[in-house]
Design a protein around this motif. Structure first.
Motif, mmCIF file in Angstrom:
data_model
loop_
_atom_site.group_PDB
_atom_site.id
_atom_site.type_symbol
_atom_site.label_atom_id
_atom_site.label_comp_id
_atom_site.label_asym_id
_atom_site.label_seq_id
_atom_site.Cartn_x
_atom_site.Cartn_y
_atom_site.Cartn_z
ATOM 1 N N SER A 258 0.846 -1.185 0.000
ATOM 2 C CA SER A 258 0.000 0.000 0.000
ATOM 3 C C SER A 258 0.882 1.234 0.000
ATOM 4 O O SER A 258 1.274 1.726 1.031
ATOM 5 C CB SER A 258 -0.899 0.007 1.229
ATOM 6 O OG SER A 258 -0.115 -0.053 2.403
ATOM 7 N N GLY A 259 1.246 1.712 -1.154
ATOM 8 C CA GLY A 259 2.084 2.897 -1.249
ATOM 9 C C GLY A 259 2.608 3.066 -2.660
ATOM 10 O O GLY A 259 2.422 2.201 -3.511
ATOM 11 N N GLU A 260 3.230 4.190 -2.883
ATOM 12 C CA GLU A 260 3.810 4.443 -4.196
ATOM 13 C C GLU A 260 5.270 4.831 -4.032
ATOM 14 O O GLU A 260 5.665 5.435 -3.044
ATOM 15 C CB GLU A 260 3.040 5.540 -4.915
ATOM 16 C CG GLU A 260 2.897 6.826 -4.132
ATOM 17 C CD GLU A 260 1.988 7.812 -4.832
ATOM 18 O OE1 GLU A 260 2.244 8.064 -6.030
ATOM 19 O OE2 GLU A 260 1.058 8.330 -4.203
ATOM 20 N N LYS A 261 6.061 4.481 -5.029
ATOM 21 C CA LYS A 261 7.486 4.743 -4.976
ATOM 22 C C LYS A 261 7.765 6.206 -5.314
ATOM 23 O O LYS A 261 7.262 6.733 -6.301
ATOM 24 C CB LYS A 261 8.243 3.842 -5.958
ATOM 25 C CG LYS A 261 8.093 2.352 -5.678
ATOM 26 C CD LYS A 261 8.782 1.963 -4.382
ATOM 27 C CE LYS A 261 8.664 0.463 -4.148
ATOM 28 N NZ LYS A 261 9.259 0.050 -2.867
ATOM 29 N N ILE A 262 8.561 6.840 -4.467
ATOM 30 C CA ILE A 262 8.970 8.218 -4.685
ATOM 31 C C ILE A 262 10.492 8.255 -4.773
ATOM 32 O O ILE A 262 11.182 7.627 -3.971
ATOM 33 C CB ILE A 262 8.498 9.133 -3.526
ATOM 34 C CG1 ILE A 262 6.969 9.103 -3.405
ATOM 35 C CG2 ILE A 262 9.000 10.562 -3.730
ATOM 36 C CD1 ILE A 262 6.235 9.696 -4.579
ATOM 37 N N GLU A 263 11.011 8.995 -5.732
ATOM 38 C CA GLU A 263 12.461 9.138 -5.859
ATOM 39 C C GLU A 263 12.911 10.430 -5.187
ATOM 40 O O GLU A 263 12.309 11.486 -5.381
ATOM 41 C CB GLU A 263 12.868 9.138 -7.332
ATOM 42 C CG GLU A 263 12.626 7.816 -8.029
ATOM 43 C CD GLU A 263 13.219 7.789 -9.430
ATOM 44 O OE1 GLU A 263 14.286 8.413 -9.630
ATOM 45 O OE2 GLU A 263 12.613 7.161 -10.315
ATOM 46 N N ARG A 264 13.967 10.308 -4.411
ATOM 47 C CA ARG A 264 14.473 11.465 -3.664
ATOM 48 C C ARG A 264 14.857 12.610 -4.595
ATOM 49 O O ARG A 264 14.682 13.787 -4.258
ATOM 50 C CB ARG A 264 15.691 11.037 -2.839
ATOM 51 C CG ARG A 264 16.261 12.121 -1.943
ATOM 52 C CD ARG A 264 17.433 11.575 -1.142
ATOM 53 N NE ARG A 264 18.514 11.129 -2.007
ATOM 54 C CZ ARG A 264 19.422 10.212 -1.656
ATOM 55 N NH1 ARG A 264 19.360 9.642 -0.470
ATOM 56 N NH2 ARG A 264 20.385 9.862 -2.491
ATOM 57 N N LYS A 265 15.348 12.299 -5.784
ATOM 58 C CA LYS A 265 15.803 13.352 -6.707
ATOM 59 C C LYS A 265 14.652 14.268 -7.122
ATOM 60 O O LYS A 265 14.876 15.437 -7.461
ATOM 61 C CB LYS A 265 16.474 12.741 -7.932
ATOM 62 C CG LYS A 265 15.552 11.918 -8.822
ATOM 63 C CD LYS A 265 16.333 11.344 -10.008
ATOM 64 C CE LYS A 265 15.412 10.540 -10.930
ATOM 65 N NZ LYS A 265 16.166 9.952 -12.071
ATOM 66 N N TRP A 266 13.411 13.743 -7.104
ATOM 67 C CA TRP A 266 12.271 14.603 -7.417
ATOM 68 C C TRP A 266 12.128 15.698 -6.368
ATOM 69 O O TRP A 266 11.844 16.849 -6.700
ATOM 70 C CB TRP A 266 10.983 13.785 -7.484
ATOM 71 C CG TRP A 266 11.004 12.663 -8.466
ATOM 72 C CD1 TRP A 266 11.871 12.498 -9.509
ATOM 73 C CD2 TRP A 266 10.109 11.550 -8.519
ATOM 74 N NE1 TRP A 266 11.574 11.352 -10.203
ATOM 75 C CE2 TRP A 266 10.497 10.736 -9.619
ATOM 76 C CE3 TRP A 266 9.022 11.145 -7.759
ATOM 77 C CZ2 TRP A 266 9.837 9.562 -9.949
ATOM 78 C CZ3 TRP A 266 8.350 9.970 -8.087
ATOM 79 C CH2 TRP A 266 8.757 9.189 -9.171
ATOM 80 N N LEU A 267 12.298 15.319 -5.114
ATOM 81 C CA LEU A 267 12.177 16.303 -4.035
ATOM 82 C C LEU A 267 13.330 17.297 -4.070
ATOM 83 O O LEU A 267 13.148 18.472 -3.764
ATOM 84 C CB LEU A 267 12.146 15.582 -2.682
ATOM 85 C CG LEU A 267 10.954 14.651 -2.461
ATOM 86 C CD1 LEU A 267 11.065 13.947 -1.128
ATOM 87 C CD2 LEU A 267 9.647 15.430 -2.536
ATOM 88 N N ILE A 268 14.515 16.824 -4.435
ATOM 89 C CA ILE A 268 15.659 17.723 -4.542
ATOM 90 C C ILE A 268 15.433 18.738 -5.664
ATOM 91 O O ILE A 268 15.814 19.903 -5.549
ATOM 92 C CB ILE A 268 16.951 16.914 -4.763
ATOM 93 C CG1 ILE A 268 17.307 16.142 -3.478
ATOM 94 C CG2 ILE A 268 18.107 17.818 -5.184
ATOM 95 C CD1 ILE A 268 18.477 15.199 -3.618
ATOM 96 N N SER A 269 14.752 18.308 -6.735
ATOM 97 C CA SER A 269 14.457 19.224 -7.847
ATOM 98 C C SER A 269 13.601 20.406 -7.391
ATOM 99 O O SER A 269 13.687 21.503 -7.950
ATOM 100 C CB SER A 269 13.737 18.484 -8.969
ATOM 101 O OG SER A 269 14.571 17.502 -9.552
ATOM 102 N N LEU A 270 12.798 20.184 -6.355
ATOM 103 C CA LEU A 270 11.923 21.249 -5.858
ATOM 104 C C LEU A 270 12.700 22.370 -5.182
ATOM 105 O O LEU A 270 12.152 23.440 -4.931
ATOM 106 C CB LEU A 270 10.897 20.676 -4.869
ATOM 107 C CG LEU A 270 9.875 19.698 -5.453
ATOM 108 C CD1 LEU A 270 8.993 19.143 -4.366
ATOM 109 C CD2 LEU A 270 9.035 20.382 -6.533
ATOM 110 N N LEU A 271 13.977 22.131 -4.872
ATOM 111 C CA LEU A 271 14.807 23.207 -4.327
ATOM 112 C C LEU A 271 15.134 24.237 -5.391
ATOM 113 O O LEU A 271 15.490 25.374 -5.073
ATOM 114 C CB LEU A 271 16.112 22.627 -3.755
ATOM 115 C CG LEU A 271 15.973 21.669 -2.574
ATOM 116 C CD1 LEU A 271 17.319 21.017 -2.271
ATOM 117 C CD2 LEU A 271 15.432 22.389 -1.348
ATOM 118 N N TYR A 272 15.004 23.833 -6.673
ATOM 119 C CA TYR A 272 15.380 24.700 -7.783
ATOM 120 C C TYR A 272 14.192 25.095 -8.666
ATOM 121 O O TYR A 272 14.268 26.111 -9.359
ATOM 122 C CB TYR A 272 16.433 24.000 -8.651
ATOM 123 C CG TYR A 272 17.571 23.407 -7.858
ATOM 124 C CD1 TYR A 272 18.624 24.202 -7.419
ATOM 125 C CD2 TYR A 272 17.587 22.057 -7.511
ATOM 126 C CE1 TYR A 272 19.667 23.666 -6.680
ATOM 127 C CE2 TYR A 272 18.629 21.512 -6.779
ATOM 128 C CZ TYR A 272 19.670 22.317 -6.361
ATOM 129 O OH TYR A 272 20.689 21.778 -5.616
#
Length: 397
Positions: A258-272
């Motif tokens: 029960s969940g979905e895979k999230i990649e950390r690099k997506w969250l890092i992209s939000l810094l820019y």
């Protein structure tokens, strides 16, 4: 060699360039008003740069990156000079710090539950009921203990049958003294096992630690809180408990599916970039990630707040921002804040004034092209003469 008109120069930006990377460096000087390279120096040492700056009698403003060496040089050149820290380097320093924190907090790929938090009371198995995974020495030791327990049980069985200690020793193949030890009522073979549970000192605080983990608290913050409540154990115990609890939750999520895979690099992209420019991540996913890890939302707010103060010319908000960001107690951000505090005048000038180091950065790229063309025969004097003559030609044209 073209000679710069030193009296006409009032504002410059400076940057270093490499003769040999990580070995020897020089300094480039660019006139902010004319956008031209006006001089090169075969050093970036504070004393040499200070001497160079003093030779420009009407100089008022010097833009630079965060270099401590250049900061010292400008201070030596005269207190009348206004230092301006480069905004690009300031933002890069903060986003790099936030990136390091996110990399430390999250795995490269992690599972985002479709429901609420990991710590919402769902039965995921009690930490205290699950044995710690044995390392190699502990596993070997405990295997030997199990073997010994079989011998103890055999000795005690022969003892119940009325055999003497000498007879038991001969049958089992051990010393008579050892037989006597095994027959004692207070001998407990299992007490020789490696401890495979967390010391009970932390058990009363387990639920509170789980709640703080769900709020994104760091080990340092968790330690401070439970020590105020009376915990007097080791910090390593807290770290082991928290790390293991996170792992158990991750395993439960993966097994449950029960969940979905999230990649950390997506969250890092939000810094820019804003979330609508990050194709792999939706606003709904971001909201649920921040609900799961509230500290991530606070880090994004810190980055956004700093950019707002820096580019919105809100100098008065900088001190408040630093105080609020320090309260997060994130080591990486604290390190960045300590850096801007040491250079606070130049940072506030970066907010007030419009100057930046972009001209110097671009000029270094031009210098690199010329240096590569002249590779193998470019002494410093030849390099300097070539570059300054190109600038003079550009001025004439």
């Amino acid at each position: 060699m073209p000679v710069p008109e030193k009296e006409a120069v009032t504002k410059v930006c400076i940057d270093d360039f490499a003769f040999r990377k990580r070995k020897t460096y020089g300094t480039i000087m660019v006139d902010i008003d004319t956008h031209r390279i006006i001089d090169l120096l075969a050093s970036r040492e504070s004393a040499d740069v200070a001497e160079w700056l003093k030779s420009y009698p009407n100089l008022e403003v010097v833009s630079r990156d965060g270099s401590v060496s250049y900061k010292s040089a400008i201070e030596q050149a005269g207190s009348h000079l206004q230092q301006v820290s480069d905004r690009f380097h300031l933002v890069k320093g903060l986003t790099d710090a936030a990136k390091k924190f996110l990399s430390r907090l999250l795995a490269a790929n992690f599972t985002l539950p479709t429901e609420a938090s990991h710590y919402d009371g769902k039965p995921t198995g009690d930490y205290w009921d699950k044995p710690v995974k044995e390392d190699a020495p502990a596993a070997e030791h405990n295997a030997n203990v199990k073997k010994k327990m079989k011998t103890v049980e055999q000795v005690r069985e022969f003892g119940k049958q009325g055999l003497s200690k000498s007879e038991i020793a001969r049958i089992v193949g051990i010393n008579r003294v050892t037989v006597a030890k095994y027959l004692k009522d207070d001998f407990n073979p299992s007490s020789t096992y490696y401890n495979t549970t967390i010391p009970s000192k932390i058990k009363p605080y387990s639920q509170e630690i789980k709640n703080m983990l769900s709020e994104g608290k760091t080990f340092k913050q968790i330690s401070a809180v439970i020590r105020e409540r009376g915990y007097d154990g080791a910090d390593g115990t807290i770290r082991m408990f928290a790390t293991r609890e996170r792992r158990l939750m991750k395993e439960a999520a993966e097994q449950g599916g029960s969940g979905e895979k999230i990649e950390r690099k997506w969250l890092i992209s939000l810094l820019y970039h804003p979330v609508d420019e990050v194709r792999s991540l939706s606003q709904d996913q971001l909201d649920r990630i921040i609900e799961e890890y509230p500290i991530i939302g606070r880090v994004y707010d810190a980055v956004t707040g700093f950019k707002g103060a820096l580019f919105g010319k809100k100098e008065a908000e900088l001190d408040k921002w630093a105080e609020e960001t320090e309260a997060l107690e994130i080591d990486e951000l604290e390190s960045f804040i300590n850096g801007i505090k040491r250079d606070i005048t130049a940072v506030k000038n970066a907010i007030r004034l419009d100057y930046n180091n972009g001209l110097a950065e671009g000029s270094v790229n031009k210098l690199k092209v010329v240096k590569r063309i002249m590779y193998g025969r470019n002494s410093f004097e030849l390099l300097k003469g070539k570059l300054l003559r190109l600038e003079l030609k550009r001025k004439i044209n």
